[in-house]
Design an enzyme around this catalytic site. Structure first.
Site, short mmCIF file in Angstrom:
data_model
loop_
_atom_site.label_atom_id
_atom_site.label_comp_id
_atom_site.label_asym_id
_atom_site.label_seq_id
_atom_site.Cartn_x
_atom_site.Cartn_y
_atom_site.Cartn_z
N GLY A 66 0.77 -1.24 0.00
CA GLY A 66 0.00 0.00 0.00
C GLY A 66 0.80 1.28 0.00
O GLY A 66 0.22 2.37 0.13
N GLU B 253 4.33 -6.82 0.83
CA GLU B 253 3.55 -7.12 -0.37
C GLU B 253 3.33 -5.88 -1.22
O GLU B 253 2.19 -5.44 -1.41
CB GLU B 253 2.21 -7.74 0.03
CG GLU B 253 2.37 -9.06 0.76
CD GLU B 253 1.06 -9.60 1.29
OE1 GLU B 253 0.64 -10.68 0.84
OE2 GLU B 253 0.43 -8.93 2.12
N PRO B 254 4.37 -5.30 -1.78
CA PRO B 254 4.19 -4.11 -2.63
C PRO B 254 3.59 -4.48 -3.97
O PRO B 254 3.84 -5.56 -4.50
CB PRO B 254 5.63 -3.58 -2.79
CG PRO B 254 6.48 -4.81 -2.67
CD PRO B 254 5.78 -5.69 -1.65
N ARG C 122 1.70 -1.49 -6.40
CA ARG C 122 1.82 -0.20 -7.07
C ARG C 122 3.23 0.37 -7.00
O ARG C 122 3.77 0.86 -7.99
CB ARG C 122 0.83 0.78 -6.42
CG ARG C 122 0.73 2.13 -7.11
CD ARG C 122 0.05 3.15 -6.19
NE ARG C 122 -1.13 2.62 -5.53
CZ ARG C 122 -2.38 2.82 -5.95
NH1 ARG C 122 -2.59 3.52 -7.04
NH2 ARG C 122 -3.39 2.32 -5.27
N CYS D 35 -18.10 6.55 -24.89
CA CYS D 35 -19.39 7.25 -24.85
C CYS D 35 -19.82 7.52 -23.41
O CYS D 35 -20.86 7.00 -22.95
CB CYS D 35 -20.43 6.45 -25.61
SG CYS D 35 -20.10 6.38 -27.37
N GLU D 36 -19.04 8.28 -22.70
CA GLU D 36 -19.32 8.70 -21.34
C GLU D 36 -18.75 10.11 -21.13
O GLU D 36 -17.59 10.35 -21.46
CB GLU D 36 -18.68 7.76 -20.30
CG GLU D 36 -19.19 6.35 -20.31
CD GLU D 36 -20.58 6.21 -19.73
OE1 GLU D 36 -21.03 7.13 -19.02
OE2 GLU D 36 -21.23 5.19 -20.02
#
Length: 455
Positions: A258, A300-301, A303, A370-371
């Protein structure tokens, strides 16, 4: 516009360079050249940046007096080539589905180095994990604990487990969607309610379960590390009570992952070595305080290993100028390959494919879907944009492709890795044929379209 200062370096891969013509290269290869060869949208991973992040974590863990291991959180981005690279670096893989388990197993990662997470594992997933020989199953709730015990008993196996503790700690420097350690969470056995203790007692009464230790994960994209310390202290206080009441001494412990990464030059930047060393020291201090032996430490990396290594490369299509309002610059990707801005307002910067002397203007970079919410960056500065220009979104290595979709039946982009001038195709671009591969109804014959794999 010609700017390539030290602030931008914070969000670019380690090997990013700009030549005399203002063109960027990564891993010794010009980005424009890669776009020409592989098309856009294109995701590019710098292998050197990934290796450097692994080395930084190892240096931090070297200060731990006990044994320590790194486990990559596959949910950040999963591919066979990446898993093989990380396995070469000595890492294990943290999986949260049978798909991630299967890919890691297919990639040749030893079962002992696999950790299986998830708050609602299916019976078939637990059976697969036992069949593969997953090293640790992180159990999240009582229902799952009982299901795993029943499966392991029926198969005559012993499941090695960690209990995921909910320590009641809430980090406040990250988005609410990324907080997982507060009491009001779908994740983990709450210590406060007694559920965690009841889980320990259940493990002790079941011969098919071998309780190896405890796991925490309080959230992601965290820069203020103080909540980790509080969570670790609460976990070891709990461990001491379980030792005194049930004789359970944890052999292993993980405070999860995290750690935050900068997405814009204004964001803070953690020193990964220092962060790992701090987590290691807090575990050692907590073990000393409660007279517990040092457990094997697992970080536990996810990102923080791959985000900054990745770039998304797009090509400009339509440019819509609304005088007095804004200029919309539409690219050939968007929310189908990067849902984060639309999902919870994640902020990115956009860089030009070439830094030029062309005057810059403030624009809004949008995708092709299409948003109205398909916006990558609301306020970006680019040299007066023109159709065909390349644009770069840095820090795209995590939670972009991992959450990519076929929305509007978009085809997911190709992925290449670069290292020392070499280019490796990690994942090919999806084809039109891929989009109908799961359809079970025979299609009528259509003229004018070739239904064979195409770029």
């Amino acid at each position: 516009m010609r700017k390539f200062d030290t602030e931008l370096v914070r969000v670019l891969p380690d090997t990013a360079r700009m030549d005399a013509n203002g063109q960027l290269s990564v891993g010794g290869r010009p980005l424009a050249e890669l776009a020409s060869e592989f098309g856009t949208p294109l995701y590019i991973y710098d292998v050197a940046t990934i290796r450097a992040a692994c080395a930084a974590f190892r240096r931090g863990l070297a200060q731990y007096s006990g044994e320590a291991s790194l486990i990559y959180a596959a949910k950040a981005y999963a591919s066979v080539a990446l898993f093989q690279l990380l396995a070469q670096e000595g890492l294990g893989i943290d999986c949260v589905s049978d798909g991630e388990l299967f890919m890691a197993h297919y990639a040749g990662v030893p079962g002992e180095r696999l950790v299986f997470h998830g708050n609602n594992k299916l019976e078939s997933e637990l059976e697969l994990a036992l069949r593969i020989g997953v090293g640790r199953l992180v159990v999240d709730n009582r229902d799952e604990l009982e299901l795993l015990a029943a499966i392991a008993t029926a198969e005559g196996k012993t499941a090695a487990v960690w209990l995921r503790l909910n320590p009641g700690v809430e980090p406040h420097d990250t988005h609410a969607y990324r907080r997982t350690g507060q009491l009001d969470s779908k994740f983990g056995f709450p210590i406060e309610t007694g559920d965690a203790e009841r889980a320990v007692s259940f493990c002790q009464s079941c011969s098919a379960l071998r309780l190896l230790g405890y796991h925490l994960h309080i959230g992601s994209q965290i820069f203020d590390l103080a909540p980790y310390r509080e969570a670790i202290e609460r976990a070891f206080a709990f461990a001491a009570r379980m030792r005194d009441r049930y004789g359970v001494v944890p052999r292993e412990f993980s405070p999860g992952g995290g750690l935050g990464v900068p997405y814009t030059p204004d964001d803070p930047m953690l020193d990964l070595t220092q962060a790992a060393a701090m987590l290691a020291e807090w575990v050692q201090a907590a073990a000393r305080a409660w007279n517990l032996p040092l457990p094997r430490l697992y970080l536990e990396p996810g990102r923080s290993l791959v985000a900054r290594a990745g770039l998304a490369l797009y090509r400009v299509g339509a440019v819509k100028r609304i005088p007095g309002v804004r200029t919309y610059v539409a690219v050939d990707g968007g929310m189908a390959d990067n849902i984060r801005p639309a999902l919870y307002g994640a902020r990115y910067v956009v860089l030009p494919g070439r830094f030029t002397e062309r005057s810059a203007e403030q624009v809004t970079v949008v995708g092709k879907y299409c948003e109205s919410g398909d916006v990558l960056v609301w306020e970006a500065w680019l040299p007066t944009p023109q159709r065909g220009d390349l644009v770069i979104v840095p820090v795209a290595g995590a939670y972009c492709l991992a959450m990519a979709s076929n929305y509007n039946l978009a085809r997911r982009p190709a992925v290449v890795a670069v290292e020392d001038g070499r280019v490796m195709l990690w994942q090919r671009r999806e084809t039109l044929t891929d989009l109908i591969a799961r359809e079970m109804v025979a299609a009528p014959k259509v003229t004018g379209i070739e239904f064979s794999p195409c770029p």
